[in-house]
Design a protein around this motif. Sequence first.
Motif, PDB file in Angstrom:
ATOM      1  N   ILE A   1       0.844  -1.201   0.000  1.00  0.00           N
ATOM      2  CA  ILE A   1       0.000   0.000   0.000  1.00  0.00           C
ATOM      3  C   ILE A   1       0.878   1.249   0.000  1.00  0.00           C
ATOM      4  O   ILE A   1       0.649   2.198  -0.778  1.00  0.00           O
ATOM      5  CB  ILE A   1      -0.940  -0.001   1.226  1.00  0.00           C
ATOM      6  CG1 ILE A   1      -1.967  -1.124   1.094  1.00  0.00           C
ATOM      7  CG2 ILE A   1      -1.648   1.351   1.364  1.00  0.00           C
ATOM      8  CD1 ILE A   1      -2.871  -1.275   2.295  1.00  0.00           C
ATOM      9  N   PHE A   2       1.910   1.242   0.883  1.00  0.00           N
ATOM     10  CA  PHE A   2       2.816   2.393   0.930  1.00  0.00           C
ATOM     11  C   PHE A   2       3.557   2.561  -0.399  1.00  0.00           C
ATOM     12  O   PHE A   2       3.814   3.684  -0.846  1.00  0.00           O
ATOM     13  CB  PHE A   2       3.827   2.224   2.073  1.00  0.00           C
ATOM     14  CG  PHE A   2       3.221   2.360   3.440  1.00  0.00           C
ATOM     15  CD1 PHE A   2       2.237   3.315   3.700  1.00  0.00           C
ATOM     16  CD2 PHE A   2       3.629   1.534   4.488  1.00  0.00           C
ATOM     17  CE1 PHE A   2       1.689   3.441   4.961  1.00  0.00           C
ATOM     18  CE2 PHE A   2       3.079   1.658   5.747  1.00  0.00           C
ATOM     19  CZ  PHE A   2       2.096   2.613   5.985  1.00  0.00           C
TER      20      PHE A   2
ATOM     21  N   THR B   1      12.506   0.579  -0.698  1.00  0.00           N
ATOM     22  CA  THR B   1      11.784  -0.694  -0.565  1.00  0.00           C
ATOM     23  C   THR B   1      12.115  -1.405   0.740  1.00  0.00           C
ATOM     24  O   THR B   1      11.230  -1.844   1.471  1.00  0.00           O
ATOM     25  CB  THR B   1      12.112  -1.614  -1.747  1.00  0.00           C
ATOM     26  OG1 THR B   1      11.810  -0.938  -2.966  1.00  0.00           O
ATOM     27  CG2 THR B   1      11.306  -2.899  -1.649  1.00  0.00           C
ATOM     28  N   ILE B   2      13.402  -1.517   1.063  1.00  0.00           N
ATOM     29  CA  ILE B   2      13.837  -2.264   2.243  1.00  0.00           C
ATOM     30  C   ILE B   2      13.293  -1.645   3.522  1.00  0.00           C
ATOM     31  O   ILE B   2      12.737  -2.341   4.389  1.00  0.00           O
ATOM     32  CB  ILE B   2      15.382  -2.349   2.315  1.00  0.00           C
ATOM     33  CG1 ILE B   2      15.937  -3.070   1.086  1.00  0.00           C
ATOM     34  CG2 ILE B   2      15.805  -3.059   3.602  1.00  0.00           C
ATOM     35  CD1 ILE B   2      15.448  -4.503   0.946  1.00  0.00           C
ATOM     36  N   SER B   3      13.460  -0.332   3.683  1.00  0.00           N
ATOM     37  CA  SER B   3      13.001   0.337   4.907  1.00  0.00           C
ATOM     38  C   SER B   3      11.482   0.243   5.050  1.00  0.00           C
ATOM     39  O   SER B   3      10.966   0.110   6.156  1.00  0.00           O
ATOM     40  CB  SER B   3      13.443   1.808   4.911  1.00  0.00           C
ATOM     41  OG  SER B   3      12.867   2.508   3.808  1.00  0.00           O
ATOM     42  N   THR B   4      10.779   0.301   3.922  1.00  0.00           N
ATOM     43  CA  THR B   4       9.317   0.196   3.965  1.00  0.00           C
ATOM     44  C   THR B   4       8.889  -1.199   4.422  1.00  0.00           C
ATOM     45  O   THR B   4       7.984  -1.347   5.253  1.00  0.00           O
ATOM     46  CB  THR B   4       8.712   0.487   2.570  1.00  0.00           C
ATOM     47  OG1 THR B   4       9.118   1.789   2.147  1.00  0.00           O
ATOM     48  CG2 THR B   4       7.195   0.423   2.630  1.00  0.00           C
ATOM     49  N   ILE B   5       9.571  -2.222   3.891  1.00  0.00           N
ATOM     50  CA  ILE B   5       9.247  -3.605   4.291  1.00  0.00           C
ATOM     51  C   ILE B   5       9.593  -3.823   5.762  1.00  0.00           C
ATOM     52  O   ILE B   5       8.813  -4.437   6.503  1.00  0.00           O
ATOM     53  CB  ILE B   5      10.005  -4.606   3.401  1.00  0.00           C
ATOM     54  CG1 ILE B   5       9.453  -4.557   1.966  1.00  0.00           C
ATOM     55  CG2 ILE B   5       9.885  -6.023   3.968  1.00  0.00           C
ATOM     56  CD1 ILE B   5      10.205  -5.441   0.993  1.00  0.00           C
ATOM     57  N   VAL B   6      10.747  -3.291   6.213  1.00  0.00           N
ATOM     58  CA  VAL B   6      11.153  -3.429   7.618  1.00  0.00           C
ATOM     59  C   VAL B   6      10.110  -2.787   8.532  1.00  0.00           C
ATOM     60  O   VAL B   6       9.701  -3.377   9.545  1.00  0.00           O
ATOM     61  CB  VAL B   6      12.538  -2.794   7.857  1.00  0.00           C
ATOM     62  CG1 VAL B   6      12.829  -2.686   9.365  1.00  0.00           C
ATOM     63  CG2 VAL B   6      13.614  -3.604   7.173  1.00  0.00           C
TER      64      VAL B   6
ATOM     65  N   ASN C   1      15.715   7.691   9.333  1.00  0.00           N
ATOM     66  CA  ASN C   1      15.602   8.334   8.016  1.00  0.00           C
ATOM     67  C   ASN C   1      14.699   7.535   7.072  1.00  0.00           C
ATOM     68  O   ASN C   1      14.819   7.645   5.853  1.00  0.00           O
ATOM     69  CB  ASN C   1      16.991   8.522   7.390  1.00  0.00           C
ATOM     70  CG  ASN C   1      17.733   7.196   7.246  1.00  0.00           C
ATOM     71  OD1 ASN C   1      17.239   6.152   7.667  1.00  0.00           O
ATOM     72  ND2 ASN C   1      18.916   7.246   6.626  1.00  0.00           N
ATOM     73  N   PHE C   2      13.822   6.711   7.647  1.00  0.00           N
ATOM     74  CA  PHE C   2      12.896   5.937   6.817  1.00  0.00           C
ATOM     75  C   PHE C   2      11.942   6.903   6.105  1.00  0.00           C
ATOM     76  O   PHE C   2      11.251   7.697   6.752  1.00  0.00           O
ATOM     77  CB  PHE C   2      12.075   4.977   7.671  1.00  0.00           C
ATOM     78  CG  PHE C   2      12.824   3.731   8.089  1.00  0.00           C
ATOM     79  CD1 PHE C   2      14.197   3.624   7.911  1.00  0.00           C
ATOM     80  CD2 PHE C   2      12.152   2.660   8.649  1.00  0.00           C
ATOM     81  CE1 PHE C   2      14.888   2.479   8.293  1.00  0.00           C
ATOM     82  CE2 PHE C   2      12.829   1.516   9.032  1.00  0.00           C
ATOM     83  CZ  PHE C   2      14.202   1.422   8.862  1.00  0.00           C
ATOM     84  N   GLU C   3      11.917   6.837   4.796  1.00  0.00           N
ATOM     85  CA  GLU C   3      11.066   7.736   4.010  1.00  0.00           C
ATOM     86  C   GLU C   3       9.590   7.501   4.283  1.00  0.00           C
ATOM     87  O   GLU C   3       8.774   8.425   4.216  1.00  0.00           O
ATOM     88  CB  GLU C   3      11.352   7.552   2.517  1.00  0.00           C
ATOM     89  CG  GLU C   3      12.755   8.020   2.125  1.00  0.00           C
ATOM     90  CD  GLU C   3      13.023   7.788   0.637  1.00  0.00           C
ATOM     91  OE1 GLU C   3      12.152   7.198  -0.032  1.00  0.00           O
ATOM     92  OE2 GLU C   3      14.096   8.184   0.163  1.00  0.00           O
ATOM     93  N   VAL C   4       9.221   6.252   4.604  1.00  0.00           N
ATOM     94  CA  VAL C   4       7.820   5.945   4.844  1.00  0.00           C
ATOM     95  C   VAL C   4       7.305   6.682   6.078  1.00  0.00           C
ATOM     96  O   VAL C   4       6.134   7.067   6.141  1.00  0.00           O
ATOM     97  CB  VAL C   4       7.626   4.414   5.002  1.00  0.00           C
ATOM     98  CG1 VAL C   4       8.328   3.887   6.255  1.00  0.00           C
ATOM     99  CG2 VAL C   4       6.143   4.063   5.055  1.00  0.00           C
ATOM    100  N   ILE C   5       8.185   6.928   7.064  1.00  0.00           N
ATOM    101  CA  ILE C   5       7.791   7.672   8.264  1.00  0.00           C
ATOM    102  C   ILE C   5       7.455   9.108   7.886  1.00  0.00           C
ATOM    103  O   ILE C   5       6.459   9.682   8.349  1.00  0.00           O
ATOM    104  CB  ILE C   5       8.908   7.632   9.329  1.00  0.00           C
ATOM    105  CG1 ILE C   5       9.179   6.191   9.774  1.00  0.00           C
ATOM    106  CG2 ILE C   5       8.533   8.493  10.532  1.00  0.00           C
ATOM    107  CD1 ILE C   5       8.009   5.513  10.437  1.00  0.00           C
TER     108      ILE C   5
END
Length: 331
Positions: free
Chosen positions: A30-31, A40-45, A105-109
């Motif tokens: 969704i994100f 991709t990695i940070s979003t999955i984490v 620094n997760f972009e999804v945050i």
Amino acid sequence: MIKDELKISSKDWLNILIIGILFGFFQSLIFYFLNKDLQTISTIVFSISTAFFIAIFAMVLISSSNRFILPKIDKKYWSIFSLFFSFLSGFFGFLSAFFIYLNTNFEVIALISSFWISIAVVVGFLTLLIALILHQFVFLKNKNSQIAKEIIESKLKSLENELNPHFLFNALNSVSQLIYIDKKKAEDAVLQLSKFLRNAINKESLVTLENEILMVKTYVGIENIRFDNKVILHIDDYKDLKLVKIPKFSIQLLVENGIKHGYLGKELNIYIKFDKNYIKVSNDGKKSSNIKFKTGLSNLENRLKILNIGELEYVEDERNMAFSIILKDKN
């Protein structure tokens, strides 16, 4: 019954954790569709962490409610409370992951920082919907387990009801033979039989080895009134095994079988030996060349299988014929 209805097994929790991980991948997708430029990695984490915390909160909150809250309230409110705690699991699970990664620094945050509380509420409701599905799954599984248990208990009681008349008929037959020979012995036999039946009348299918041996001694006492004490029991020391559970009338039935088929009018020695995983009943009487598992032996064999205790085995050597109850290793 209430305890069984509220029970969630470790396997169920493992399924919940797996579903949570899949939910995390779904959330990351969704994100991704919201912003395809996200790492991709940070979003999955982050997504899997969210799912992990949801599962942890679910274990704590739902287990606590099942143990301390639901048993104290009316059953009709169970679903409401369970779903409420499921919502809280999703809500707090998301918030936990969000605040843990807030300063990273997760972009999804950064993407969700302006509406994180709304996402937490949505995740809570999504968790509630998943909980509805899992609730039905666990309910049906427990119901099927209860039905299977009742079927097994019904089969077991049927076998026990078949066995009791079988034993009683044989015992009364022994007493009837004494009435015309020695009335005093017949009277003693009736008293012994009464004592035996008082101990035998219990609803438990499994009894301790200690209790079963007491039953065997009483039974042999009844038979010895007729056989002039020619049946001699030799019982190994079993103090370390006296609390081991075995089917009711199991050793007694093997001793009865030994007397019935092995007695030759002279002294009959019956040996009961024990080991960690077997109980062996043998005698030095008449040997039978054609052993058949009829009513009593077949009954015991079936009860051992139904109770998942072990199996019945017949062994014959040069001196003795023996039946062994091979118990399953519990280790």
